[in-house]
Structure formats: structure tokens, C-alpha cells
Design an enzyme around this catalytic site. Structure first.
Site, PDB file in Angstrom:
ATOM      1  N   CYS A   2       0.804  -1.217   0.000  1.00 15.23           N
ATOM      2  CA  CYS A   2       0.000   0.000   0.000  1.00 15.23           C
ATOM      3  C   CYS A   2       0.841   1.272   0.000  1.00 15.23           C
ATOM      4  CB  CYS A   2      -0.859   0.047   1.235  1.00 15.23           C
ATOM      5  SG  CYS A   2      -1.703  -1.464   1.617  1.00 15.23           S
ATOM      6  N   ARG A  27       5.055  -0.697  -6.105  1.00  7.54           N
ATOM      7  CA  ARG A  27       5.065  -1.521  -4.898  1.00  7.54           C
ATOM      8  C   ARG A  27       3.977  -2.583  -4.928  1.00  7.54           C
ATOM      9  NH1 ARG A  27       7.675   1.788  -0.660  1.00  7.54           N
ATOM     10  NH2 ARG A  27       6.633   0.516   0.863  1.00  7.54           N
ATOM     11  N   TRP A  73      -3.269  -2.744  -1.116  1.00  6.25           N
ATOM     12  CA  TRP A  73      -2.992  -4.149  -1.396  1.00  6.25           C
ATOM     13  C   TRP A  73      -3.794  -4.921  -0.358  1.00  6.25           C
ATOM     14  CZ3 TRP A  73      -0.226  -8.279   1.090  1.00  6.25           C
ATOM     15  CH2 TRP A  73       0.097  -9.339   0.235  1.00  6.25           C
ATOM     16  N   ASN A  99      -1.837   2.046   5.941  1.00  5.17           N
ATOM     17  CA  ASN A  99      -1.010   0.885   5.582  1.00  5.17           C
ATOM     18  C   ASN A  99      -0.778   0.097   6.862  1.00  5.17           C
ATOM     19  OD1 ASN A  99      -0.769   2.136   3.131  1.00  5.17           O
ATOM     20  ND2 ASN A  99       1.429   2.573   3.307  1.00  5.17           N
ATOM     21  N   GLY A 100      -0.837  -1.218   6.778  1.00  6.69           N
ATOM     22  CA  GLY A 100      -0.594  -2.024   7.974  1.00  6.69           C
ATOM     23  C   GLY A 100      -1.830  -2.831   8.329  1.00  6.69           C
ATOM     24  N   GLU A 482      15.700 -19.210  -6.802  1.00  9.60           N
ATOM     25  CA  GLU A 482      15.368 -17.882  -7.320  1.00  9.60           C
ATOM     26  C   GLU A 482      14.765 -17.973  -8.725  1.00  9.60           C
ATOM     27  OE1 GLU A 482      14.959 -15.118  -6.085  1.00  9.60           O
ATOM     28  OE2 GLU A 482      15.122 -13.682  -7.715  1.00  9.60           O
ATOM     29  N   LYS A 486      11.040 -16.686  -9.705  1.00 13.14           N
ATOM     30  CA  LYS A 486      10.730 -15.716 -10.776  1.00 13.14           C
ATOM     31  C   LYS A 486       9.591 -16.237 -11.641  1.00 13.14           C
ATOM     32  CE  LYS A 486      12.150 -12.873  -9.526  1.00 13.14           C
ATOM     33  NZ  LYS A 486      12.862 -12.599  -8.350  1.00 13.14           N
ATOM     34  N   GLU A 489       6.322 -16.070  -9.777  1.00 10.78           N
ATOM     35  CA  GLU A 489       5.867 -14.696  -9.557  1.00 10.78           C
ATOM     36  C   GLU A 489       5.243 -14.082 -10.797  1.00 10.78           C
ATOM     37  OE1 GLU A 489       8.688 -12.506  -6.312  1.00 10.78           O
ATOM     38  OE2 GLU A 489       9.654 -13.003  -8.190  1.00 10.78           O
ATOM     39  N   HIS A 505      15.739 -37.805  -3.947  1.00 13.25           N
ATOM     40  CA  HIS A 505      15.104 -38.290  -2.717  1.00 13.25           C
ATOM     41  C   HIS A 505      13.611 -37.950  -2.703  1.00 13.25           C
ATOM     42  CE1 HIS A 505      18.999 -39.415  -1.142  1.00 13.25           C
ATOM     43  NE2 HIS A 505      19.457 -38.229  -1.535  1.00 13.25           N
ATOM     44  N   LYS A 604       5.377  -5.239  -3.949  1.00 13.13           N
ATOM     45  CA  LYS A 604       6.832  -5.059  -3.989  1.00 13.13           C
ATOM     46  C   LYS A 604       7.420  -5.121  -2.587  1.00 13.13           C
ATOM     47  CE  LYS A 604      10.714  -3.879  -6.032  1.00 13.13           C
ATOM     48  NZ  LYS A 604      11.354  -5.099  -6.561  1.00 13.13           N
TER      49      LYS A 604
HETATM   50  C1  G6P Z   1       8.043  -9.330  -1.418  1.00  8.60           C
HETATM   51  C2  G6P Z   1       8.416  -9.144  -2.879  1.00  8.60           C
HETATM   52  C3  G6P Z   1       9.630  -9.998  -3.206  1.00  8.60           C
HETATM   53  C4  G6P Z   1      10.765  -9.639  -2.268  1.00  8.60           C
HETATM   54  C5  G6P Z   1      10.363  -9.793  -0.797  1.00  8.60           C
HETATM   55  C6  G6P Z   1      11.402  -9.195   0.137  1.00  8.60           C
HETATM   56  O1  G6P Z   1       7.540 -10.596  -1.219  1.00  8.60           O
HETATM   57  O2  G6P Z   1       7.334  -9.496  -3.722  1.00  8.60           O
HETATM   58  O3  G6P Z   1      10.025  -9.736  -4.530  1.00  8.60           O
HETATM   59  O4  G6P Z   1      11.863 -10.444  -2.533  1.00  8.60           O
HETATM   60  O5  G6P Z   1       9.155  -9.085  -0.559  1.00  8.60           O
HETATM   61  O6  G6P Z   1      11.453  -7.815  -0.079  1.00  8.60           O
HETATM   62  P1  G6P Z   1      12.637  -6.889   0.393  1.00  8.60           P
HETATM   63  O7  G6P Z   1      12.206  -5.495   0.034  1.00  8.60           O
HETATM   64  O8  G6P Z   1      12.769  -7.085   1.875  1.00  8.60           O
HETATM   65  O9  G6P Z   1      13.856  -7.311  -0.338  1.00  8.60           O
END
Ligand code: G6P
Length: 609
Positions: A2, A27, A73, A99-100, A482, A486, A489, A505, A604
Site C-alpha cells: 500500500c 510496490r 494491497w 497501511n498495515g 530464485e 521468478k 511470480e 530423494h 513489492k
Molecule cells: C516481497 C516481494 C519480493 C521480495 C520480498 C522481500 O515478497 O514481492 O520480490 O523479494 O518481498 O522484499 P525486500 O524489500 O525485503 O527485499
């Protein structure tokens, strides 16, 4: 996550708020709203989806000198217009953007309903607007009404209130979710992130938890919840407002993937000391002698940053021979962390605001631990609350899926490991060799990026697969995680990253002709074992896509597609191996017509636990 923007002053608040919200768009959010005062009346517009939808319903020529805006969000309550912010009290006297998460909102709501208050949304925030209204109704001034409201609340907030009957002030407060005040000349701004207001003023005040601020056109006043005045420093934002345009790229993610050579160059720029084969990291605030006392390193983070932390722990152990481990921050907190004097802690975060990581930082510091930040956002809460750290200098990362922040975090850990190693066993000659190899990384990254078209071709070939596996070993095991992240996501394809050693395993049962298996096979101690794993996948008819820096007939014989990357030592290889995986996910997502920069359901920066 947010975003909040508010304005009071002589100019038209509407474009200032809308432009500010756009700067926070990256974000991630799923609805947006704006509230402002027009001829003594509160007007609110809200809309699901993108900001453009909100823009579409704003009356032409809309003008006001005071207003608040929000991108939401969803947490409490689905993505609906009614749940978007501002949330307005039932009497229309108080509107709130928040926010929160308010943990005790259902108790508060129940009590208010018992008192006859009607609710129109499923949000936790609406209870706050109604509580403030109740206190106003009892004759309290707005600032007191806010304080009394927040005293009843448990949970996290960056919050801003607008009062219909007091169109000359805005009130903000913070507890666990950032809020920054922008000080202008005869005008004031408030936002959840300085990026939203830095075009208008560079004079800012960062609120700390438990503080409230009253903004009028001419100034601000900060107090705590007990009404004691808190003196705050006005700080000057000294970072350059970087151009956050797409620079000719189709979207931010592609731009950020291609920016990586320059970005990692910024991470190590001015920090390598070739003469002594080491790195200089003044921000750590560590004296040379302090290194003798560090027996262990613990790294905590979430998401992509956690994957970088895993590689960081590998580097610290293998290069510097310091016992190190990485942990998912939220999991560490579940275990009531044991904090030790000889352990140096690192938090890794692009945003510097992720709630799970931030709360872990605080828990460790409260127990006396020394915590360093590996952070991108200058002036973020983690950067301000840690004992020192390394800014990664990735520049603004706008796409929700992190790419360049990841490689800059990796580069930061390479520097940290080099520094630690040279304080211990690594010789001058070895240190110098490592420095040279680090300096070559940006060029090698460019050579990987040159293969984008070939990777796009591979993406077209596999785009309809229902699931993917990603396998790697050693420092490339987290790269496999990672790569899979990706793809999840941005393409919404089920994918699993796992250790190439562990796949036999159990997970190997998933392998068939239908399953593309992306494997990372680089020169180094783990190569032969990785190739054996490849044979096992091949024997079960898995379709193998290899990212490799070796010319090995065993690989070319069984892999269906081979992506070649330049040679480098294994510890630096993740900086290169991850790029094809970023591009593969990117091109598959594009093929499937996903919104690459703003994937569904994601934010974000996740500022709730
Ligand atoms: C969210 C984002 C991810 C990110 C994670 C940690 O889940 O969608 O892309 O890696 O937060 O965010 P930070 O800002 O702490 O790296």
C-alpha cells in the site's frame, strides 16, 4: 505494498497526490482512492484495479487544496471499491488512509456496532475512522481524537487522517509502517515513501514508531501518544532522484534485468582495494579489531533477498571460513531467536521495509545483537535502525519481481566475504585475484544478456509446460530457488527449485517428458555430481535446459537446450547463472501475456507480517 500520499497547501492537491501514487505504483496494489475537500465538503473517489481506472472517474478540473490518496494491497477484505481507502466514518467526518494491519479491529468494530455505528466495508481501517469520529463527537480536538483512537489499537500502521470539519490540517501517525513528512514552503506533504514527494521537496522528517504529526500549511508538530512534544530533525534527502522511466524498454523488469552490469558495477565501485586485495566497507562501522570477535554470521531476509542471503552464507563460509547461515526472517522469529555476542547479524532487503525482516532486526537488536543491513532503499527503516551496513546501490527497482537488487545483494556479499576473508586466511595474492574477477563481472553479465534472443526462443518452446523444476548445487542451489520463484511470480507457473543432490530423494517422481528441468552446471567442485544428476533426469525422460560455463560432451549429449555463460569461479557464478533464469521467466510471462511488472496478488514491499 500500500501507498499513502497527502498534501495541504496552496496548489491543487489532486495532481500532486495522483503523481505521488504513481511513483508508489511499483510496490503493488489492487485498488486506489483519493479523498479531498471541495467547498467544505469531503469528496471521495475509489476504484478497483490500476490507478488509471481511478483517474478515469475523477471529474475534469477537479481541484482542492487538501487531500489524501492511497493504493491498497488487500489484506482484510477482498479487492472491492468499498474496501479501498480512504475509509470514511459513518458520519462522514473523518477519512483515513492506512497501511498495515489492526490486529484487534474486530473487537473494536463489534463495540462500535453495539453503539449503533454502521459499517460499509470489511476493512480493519474503517474502525479507526469511526473511533476518531466518536472522539470528535465527544468534543475532542482532532489531534486528541487521533491519539485516543490509536491508544486503543494494537497492530501496525502508517496512517493519515483528514477531517471534514477541520479542512486546515492533516494528521499522520506511525507504528511499524513508514511515514515521512515533506516540508515545503507554505505547503506540507506526507507519504509512506519519500519517493512519492521528493519532486516537491527534499526536506523530510521520518516519523518513528509511536509518533503522530499534525500538518498545517505552515508547518508540522510531532508528538507521542501521551501528547508529549517530540523534537524531530528535518533531514535533507541527498540521493539523486533517478529517472524511473522505462528508458525504451517494454517494461521495468526487462529494463532492470538489462541494467544489471551497471548496477553491480555501482555496488563494488569505490569499494575494492586492488592493492591489498580486499574491500572497503565503511558503512559497516567495524574496526579491524572487531573482526577477531566475530565467530559466526547469521543472515535473515524474505523472498528473493533470502535467496541472496543463502548465497551470502555460502560465500562467507567458503571464502572467509566464517560459520554462516541464512534464515527466513519470519521463521527465525517463530523460534524466539537465540542472540549471541560473537554473532554478526545481517538483514537483507531491497525495500528496507519488509515487516518480517524489520521485526526480526528489532528483536535481535533488543537482545543486544549487532545487526547490519544490506539494503537498497536509502533512508529506509532498516537502513536507519541497523548498526551499520552496505547500501547495494541498485537504483530504484520498480518491477515487483526483484532482479537487479538480487545481483547487487550478491555483489555486496562478495565484498563482505572478501573483506572477512582478508581479515582471516585469504592471502594477498588470492585476494587480488578475486578483486580482478569481481571487476570482470559486469562485462561477463553483458555477454549473458547478449543471448536474450536465444533465451526468448527457448521460452516460446516451453511456454505451455504446466510445471518446471530448477536444480542447482552449492552457491547455485539458491539460484535454482530464485529461478523458480521468478517463474511463479510473473508467469504463474508452478515451479520448484531444489538442490540437485536432493532431487533423487523424492521429487524425481515428478519428472516426465512433460517437465522441463532447468539445471545449472558450472565449473567447480560440484560439476561432476551435477552431471550425474542430469543423467538421472535424462533417464526419466525429463527435458533438460542447461545453464553452463563448461564445454562438456556429457552435457551437450543429453540437454535439449544449452545456454552458455562465461567462465568465472564458482563463488561468483550466481551473478551470471541467474540472468538466463530471469530472462526465461520474463519471456515465458510475456508469451503468456502476463502483467510482468505488476503480477497478480503480489506487492513489492510487504509491510505486514
Ligand atoms: C516481497 C516481494 C519480493 C521480495 C520480498 C522481500 O515478497 O514481492 O520480490 O523479494 O518481498 O522484499 P525486500 O524489500 O525485503 O527485499
Amino acid at each position: 505494498m500500500c501507498g499513502i500520499v497527502g498534501y495541504i497547501g496552496p496548489k491543487n492537491a489532486v495532481p500532486i497526490i495522483m503523481e505521488g501514487l504513481k511513483r508508489l505504483e511499483y510496490r503493488g496494489y489492487d485498488s486506489a482512492g483519493i479523498g479531498c475537500m471541495i467547498k467544505g465538503k469531503l469528496k471521495v473517489w475509489k476504484k478497483e484495479g490500476q490507478l488509471a481506472n481511478l483517474e478515469g472517474i475523477l471529474p475534469e478540473g477537479l481541484a482542492s487544496n487538501i487531500g489524501i490518496g492511497h493504493t491498497r494491497w488487500a489484506t482484510h477484505g477482498g479487492v472491492t471499491e468499498a474496501n479501498a481507502h480512504p475509509q470514511v466514518g459513518s458520519r462522514g467526518k473523518v477519512s483515513v488512509v492506512h497501511n498495515g494491519i489492526i490486529d484487534n479491529y474486530s473487537a473494536l468494530k463489534k463495540k462500535l456496532i453495539g453503539e449503533g455505528v454502521a459499517f460499509t466495508s470489511e476493512t480493519d481501517t474503517e474502525a479507526l475512522a469511526n473511533l476518531a469520529e466518536k472522539f470528535l463527537g465527544a468534543g475532542m480536538a482532532p489531534d486528541r481524537a487521533v491519539r485516543e483512537t490509536l491508544k486503543l489499537v494494537s497492530g501496525t500502521y502508517g496512517i493519515v487522517f483528514l477531517f471534514t470539519e477541520h479542512p486546515d490540517l492533516i494528521i499522520g501517525a506511525r507504528n511499524g509502517s513508514p511515514l515521512v513528512v515533506g516540508v515545503g514552503d507554505g505547503e506540507m506533504f506526507v507519504a509512506s515513501d519519500a519517493n512519492a514527494i521528493v519532486r516537491h521537496t527534499r526536506q523530510v522528517v521520518y516519523l518513528d514508531d509511536g509518533e503522530t504529526v499534525v500538518l498545517t500549511r505552515d508547518g508540522f508538530r510531532t508528538r507521542d501518544l501521551r501528547d508529549a512534544v517530540v523534537d524531530k530533525q528535518v533531514e535533507e534527502i541527498d540521493w539523486v532522484v533517478e529517472e524511473t522511466g522505462k528508458n525504451g524498454y517494454e517494461n521495468y523488469m526487462l529494463k532492470e534485468i538489462f541494467e544489471q552490469p551497471e548496477a553491480v558495477g555501482r555496488t563494488f565501485g569505490g569499494r575494492l582495494v586492488p592493492e591489498f586485495g580486499t574491500a572497503k566497507l565503511g558503512g559497516l562501522n567495524l574496526e579491524r579489531r572487531d573482526f577477531f570477535d566475530i565467530r559466526r554470521v547469521e543472515i535473515v531476509a524474505m523472498g528473493t533477498a533470502y535467496h541472496a542471503g543463502m548465497i551470502g552464507s555460502f560465500l562467507l563460509e567458503s571464502i572467509a571460513r566464517v560459520p554462516a547461515r541464512a534464515e527466513i526472517a519470519s521463521e527465525l522469529r517463530c523460534r524466539n531467536p537465540i542472540v549471541e555476542k560473537e554473532t554478526l547479524y545481517f538483514v537483507v532487503s531491497q525495500s528496507g521495509e519488509t515487516a518480517d525482516t524489520l521485526l526480526t532486526l528489532r528483536e535481535i537488536r533488543n537482545k543486544g545483537g549487532r545487526v547490519m543491513g544490506v539494503v537498497n532503499m536509502v533512508g529506509s527503516t532498516m537502513a536507519r535502525e541497523s548498526d551499520g551496513g552496505v547500501y547495494i546501490h541498485a537504483g530504484p527497482e520498480m518491477a515487483v519481481a526483484s532482479t537487479k537488487a538480487f545481483t547487487c545483494q550478491l555483489m555486496s556479499f562478495n565484498l563482505i566475504a572478501l573483506l572477512f576473508a582478508r581479515m582471516r586466511d585469504l592471502s594477498l595474492a588470492e585476494g587480488r585475484a578475486l578483486v580482478r574477477e569481481i571487476q570482470e563481472i559486469p562485462d561477463k553479465m553483458r555477454r549473458v544478456l547478449d543471448q536474450a534472443e536465444e533465451i526468448a526462443r527457448i521460452a516460446r518452446k516451453y511456454k505451455n509446460a504446466q510445471s518446471f523444476l530448477y536444480l542447482g548445487r552449492g552457491p547455485n542451489y539458491p539460484v535454482a530457488l530464485e529461478g523458480a520463484l521468478k517463474l511463479k511470480e510473473i508467469a504463474y507457473i508452478f515451479s520448484e527449485g531444489m538442490s540437485a543432490g536432493d532431487v533423487k530423494h523424492g521429487p524425481i517422481a515428478l519428472v516426465s517428458e512433460e517437465t522441463p528441468v532447468v539445471m545449472i552446471a558450472v565449473k567447480g567442485d560440484n560439476l561432476d555430481k551435477t552431471i550425474s544428476g542430469m543423467m538421472e533426469i535424462n533417464a526419466r525422460k525429463g527435458r533438460i535446459i542447461v545453464v553452463t560455463n563448461v564445454d562438456d560432451e556429457r552435457i551437450t549429449r543429453i540437454a535439449e537446450d544449452v545456454i552458455r555463460i562465461p567462465e568465472t569461479r564458482e563463488s561468483l557464478s550466481p551473478l551470471l547463472t541467474v540472468i538466463p533464469l530471469q530472462l526465461l521467466a520474463y519471456y515465458i510471462a510475456v508469451e503468456l501475456q502476463r502483467d510482468v511488472d505488476r503480477p497478480r496478488n503480489l506487492a513489492k514491499s510487504v509491510t505486514v507480517e
